[in-house]
Design a protein around this motif. Structure first.
Motif, short mmCIF file in Angstrom:
data_model
loop_
_atom_site.label_atom_id
_atom_site.label_comp_id
_atom_site.label_asym_id
_atom_site.label_seq_id
_atom_site.Cartn_x
_atom_site.Cartn_y
_atom_site.Cartn_z
N GLU A 16 0.88 -1.18 0.00
CA GLU A 16 0.00 0.00 0.00
C GLU A 16 0.91 1.22 0.00
OE1 GLU A 16 -2.29 0.12 3.68
OE2 GLU A 16 -0.54 0.65 4.85
N ALA B 292 0.24 3.92 1.59
CA ALA B 292 -0.03 4.65 2.84
C ALA B 292 1.19 4.79 3.74
CB ALA B 292 -1.14 3.93 3.60
N GLU C 152 -4.09 7.46 -2.59
CA GLU C 152 -4.39 7.41 -1.16
C GLU C 152 -4.20 8.77 -0.50
OE1 GLU C 152 -4.15 3.18 0.58
OE2 GLU C 152 -2.09 3.84 0.35
N LEU D 143 -14.45 -0.52 -4.69
CA LEU D 143 -13.69 0.39 -5.55
C LEU D 143 -12.73 1.21 -4.68
CD1 LEU D 143 -13.31 2.09 -8.19
CD2 LEU D 143 -15.37 3.33 -7.55
N GLY E 22 -11.87 2.25 -0.25
CA GLY E 22 -12.19 2.08 1.18
C GLY E 22 -11.87 3.39 1.89
N ARG F 52 -8.40 5.21 10.74
CA ARG F 52 -7.25 4.40 11.19
C ARG F 52 -6.80 4.82 12.58
NH1 ARG F 52 -3.97 2.19 6.02
NH2 ARG F 52 -2.61 1.37 7.63
N GLU G 110 -8.50 7.77 6.18
CA GLU G 110 -7.81 7.35 4.95
C GLU G 110 -8.76 6.97 3.82
OE1 GLU G 110 -6.46 3.30 4.37
OE2 GLU G 110 -4.44 4.08 4.09
N1 GAP Z 1 -4.08 1.69 2.62
C1 GAP Z 1 -5.29 0.96 2.73
C2 GAP Z 1 -5.43 -0.07 1.72
O1 GAP Z 1 -4.51 -0.38 0.97
P1 GAP Z 1 -7.14 -1.78 0.70
O2 GAP Z 1 -8.63 -1.85 0.88
O3 GAP Z 1 -6.36 -3.02 0.92
O4 GAP Z 1 -6.68 -0.62 1.68
C3 GAP Z 1 -7.33 0.04 -1.15
O5 GAP Z 1 -6.83 -1.20 -0.74
C4 GAP Z 1 -7.78 -0.01 -2.60
O6 GAP Z 1 -6.72 -0.48 -3.42
C5 GAP Z 1 -8.94 -0.97 -2.84
O7 GAP Z 1 -10.18 -0.36 -2.57
C6 GAP Z 1 -8.77 -1.27 -4.31
O8 GAP Z 1 -9.36 -0.26 -5.10
C7 GAP Z 1 -7.26 -1.22 -4.51
N2 GAP Z 1 -6.70 -2.59 -4.52
C8 GAP Z 1 -6.37 -3.35 -3.47
N3 GAP Z 1 -5.89 -4.55 -3.87
C9 GAP Z 1 -5.93 -4.54 -5.21
C10 GAP Z 1 -5.56 -5.49 -6.23
N4 GAP Z 1 -5.02 -6.66 -5.93
N5 GAP Z 1 -5.75 -5.14 -7.53
C11 GAP Z 1 -6.25 -3.94 -7.85
N6 GAP Z 1 -6.61 -3.01 -6.94
C12 GAP Z 1 -6.44 -3.30 -5.63
#
Ligand code: GAP
Length: 537
Positions: free
Chosen positions: A144, A146, A195, A261, A263, A267, A315
């Motif tokens: 991520e 973040a 993010e 789509l 989140g 946090r 976040e």
């Molecule tokens: N920093 C918080 C975080 O990373 P997450 O819900 O794991 O939260 C956020 O990821 C966003 O990243 C998701 O809503 C999605 O849009 C995108 N995402 C996460 N994993 C993904 C993947 N394997 N392929 C494409 N997009 C992805």
């Protein structure tokens, strides 16, 4: 109308150069995709729209661009080493590996219920850092973006003198070794995130959380998603990530279903607290692991209360690739330009029937390819008059070209599609990969070509839009092609432009043709740039 099946998007993306499967000539690499000439424009436009709205147009935001590689301790104290795992099972029959929570006890590939016990599988890609293969010289590709923001919290605070509340925004690549990447660019192993970590005083977090949920919904609507397809979902306590007190997911109705789509998480003070030294002195609300490595207290000095506080964090975290998929899906439409007479549909119907019979008898196709072709073929034949244009997509699906009667079907369908149908991407103009196509009515007429090329050059040098010149077909065909890639305006230069037409008043004017309404108007060349800018919004 939005896309009805993922195949429509996969096939258009490949055919027109939006998105290609990664490493295709070596048999591919699962979970990777490459953005082509139009895809990169669409993706950049989406990212720019996000950056504009969240960084330039706000007074409480800064941007950064942190490294993908970070000290491995980042991932220990972020909690990812311990908790970023999925339960995984192996099929004892066909040896495929699946996420236990996604398969309801049966292997989706061979149907066997003989599965191993679920085992945790860490989703981070481990990579060696430096030339010596010492077991300690490793890190992870970030899962991520973040954490790059949290580790730079003090740098940004000290270099900008920001006061709470304020946010830090970042866009960039993230990597996750997903066990079952699928649904085109929805779940991939390399993807981009947009993010924001928004820092607020403890106690103000819940109100800010709510505000950000509203803000983010409005932004997605502003880039063209419809309200009906965007659904907020409040995560239940047992669904929350280890760092979150509350999370609202924005679900979108993708062609494969209603899925996440973006989140938007509260946090708390988890991240700044867990990356801080001397945690005992900080009065943290979150439970964090003791940190014996950090050299900083990630705190904020509140001048009013004269106290150091650890800010809470809201976040909003969105996936760029999922954003591209949502925008593409929402924009997609197959439209009948005028009704096709029954005697023109009949031969297509027969050729489609023969094609599908041939697919079902074919023994060389893989089961996946065969099922996908038959499902899409049956969907089309269920309402041929409405869906006839989808046959073009059907014919570019994997395996279709190996069917002998495919050529015959193409021969029947192409002229009917050209005359009566169009596929169109109704993008918001600012997201469209190409804003204007300049088309010469006759590609061999020096006068027309000179004027058209001059218009393209001038519009392009205005710097505010991507403009192309296209003379590779008759005007009707060129309009359809630009519709299919979502170009909002076509500018046609003809004999009237040169003053050679019947009506002398049309000299130095061009035809502007609008993608959505297909309406055409005459506009003076001298007013064209201003006219287009205004229409583009
Ligand atoms: N920093 C918080 C975080 O990373 P997450 O819900 O794991 O939260 C956020 O990821 C966003 O990243 C998701 O809503 C999605 O849009 C995108 N995402 C996460 N994993 C993904 C993947 N394997 N392929 C494409 N997009 C992805």
């Amino acid at each position: 109308m939005a896309a009805q099946t993922m195949e429509q998007l996969v096939s258009l993306s490949k055919r027109r150069g939006f998105i290609f499967p990664g490493s295709a000539i070596y048999g591919g690499l699962q979970g990777t995709y490459d953005y082509g000439p139009l895809g990169v424009e669409l993706k950049n436009n989406l990212k720019l729209a996000w950056w504009r709205a969240n960084v330039w147009e706000r007074e409480d935001m800064e941007g950064i661009d942190a490294s993908i590689l970070m000290n491995k301790l980042t991932w220990r104290y972020s909690g990812h080493e311990e908790t970023f795992v999925d339960p995984m099972v192996d099929c004892k029959g066909c040896k495929m590996r699946w996420r236990a929570d996604q398969i309801a006890g049966k292997c989706p590939s061979c149907g066997s219920a003989e599965l191993t016990e679920p085992r945790p599988f860490n989703l981070m890609f481990k990579t060696q850092v430096g030339p010596v293969p010492d077991p300690e010289s490793f890190s992870y590709l970030r899962p991520e973006t973040a954490q790059g923001i949290f580790l730079n919290f003090k740098h940004v605070l000290d270099s900008t003198s920001r006061k709470l509340p304020f946010g830090i925004a970042q866009m960039g690549k993230s990597f996750r070794n997903e066990i079952t990447p699928r649904n085109f660019i929805f779940r991939v192993r390399e993807f981009e995130q947009m993010e924001i970590e928004f820092f607020v005083k403890p106690g103000e977090d819940e109100a800010w959380h709510q505000k950000w949920v509203e803000d983010r919904i409005n932004w997605w609507l502003s880039v063209g998603l419809s309200k009906d397809n965007l659904v907020p979902y409040h995560q239940k306590a047992n669904e929350l990530a280890h760092y979150a007190k509350a999370t609202v997911d924005l679900l979108y109705r993708f062609p494969h279903g209603l899925e996440e789509l973006e989140g938007i998480a509260n946090r708390t003070d988890y991240d700044l607290g867990s990356h801080s030294k001397d945690q005992g002195s900080l009065g943290l609300k979150a439970r964090v692991a003791p940190n014996s490595h950090s050299t900083e207290k990630l705190t904020y000095f509140d001048a009013e209360t004269k106290q150091h506080v650890v800010p809470f964090v809201i976040e909003p975290s969105a996936g760029v690739d999922r954003g591209v998929l949502a925008v593409l899906s929402e924009a997609y439409a197959e439209e009948q330009v005028k009704p096709a007479p029954a005697d023109r549909l009949k031969p297509v119907e027969e050729a489609l029937g023969t094609f599908l019979k041939s697919v079902s008898r074919n023994e060389k196709l893989t089961a996946d390819a065969k099922n996908a072709l038959l499902a899409e073929g049956e969907r089309i034949s269920g309402a041929l008059g409405e869906r006839l244009a989808s046959i073009t997509g059907l014919l570019s699906m994997p395996g279709a070209e190996s069917i002998e009667v495919a050529k015959k079907l193409r021969g029947q369908v192409d002229p009917v599609v050209d005359e009566f149908y169009r596929t169109v991407l109704h993008f918001k103009p600012r997201l469209a990969p190409i804003k204007v196509a300049v088309l010469p009515l006759k590609k061999n007429h020096a006068g027309i070509v000179d004027v058209a090329k001059g218009i393209r050059r001038r519009l392009q040098s205005s710097g505010s839009m991507r403009v192309v010149y296209d003379d590779t077909g008759a005007i009707g065909k060129l309009y359809r092609r630009q519709d299919e890639i979502g170009t909002p305006f076509c500018v046609t230069v003809d004999f009237d432009t040169l003053g050679d037409g019947k009506d002398a008043s049309t000299k130095d004017t061009v035809t502007v043709r609008h993608r959505d309404s297909m309406a055409q108007e005459r506009v003076a060349i001298s007013e064209l740039e201003g006219y287009l800018r205004e229409k583009m919004g």
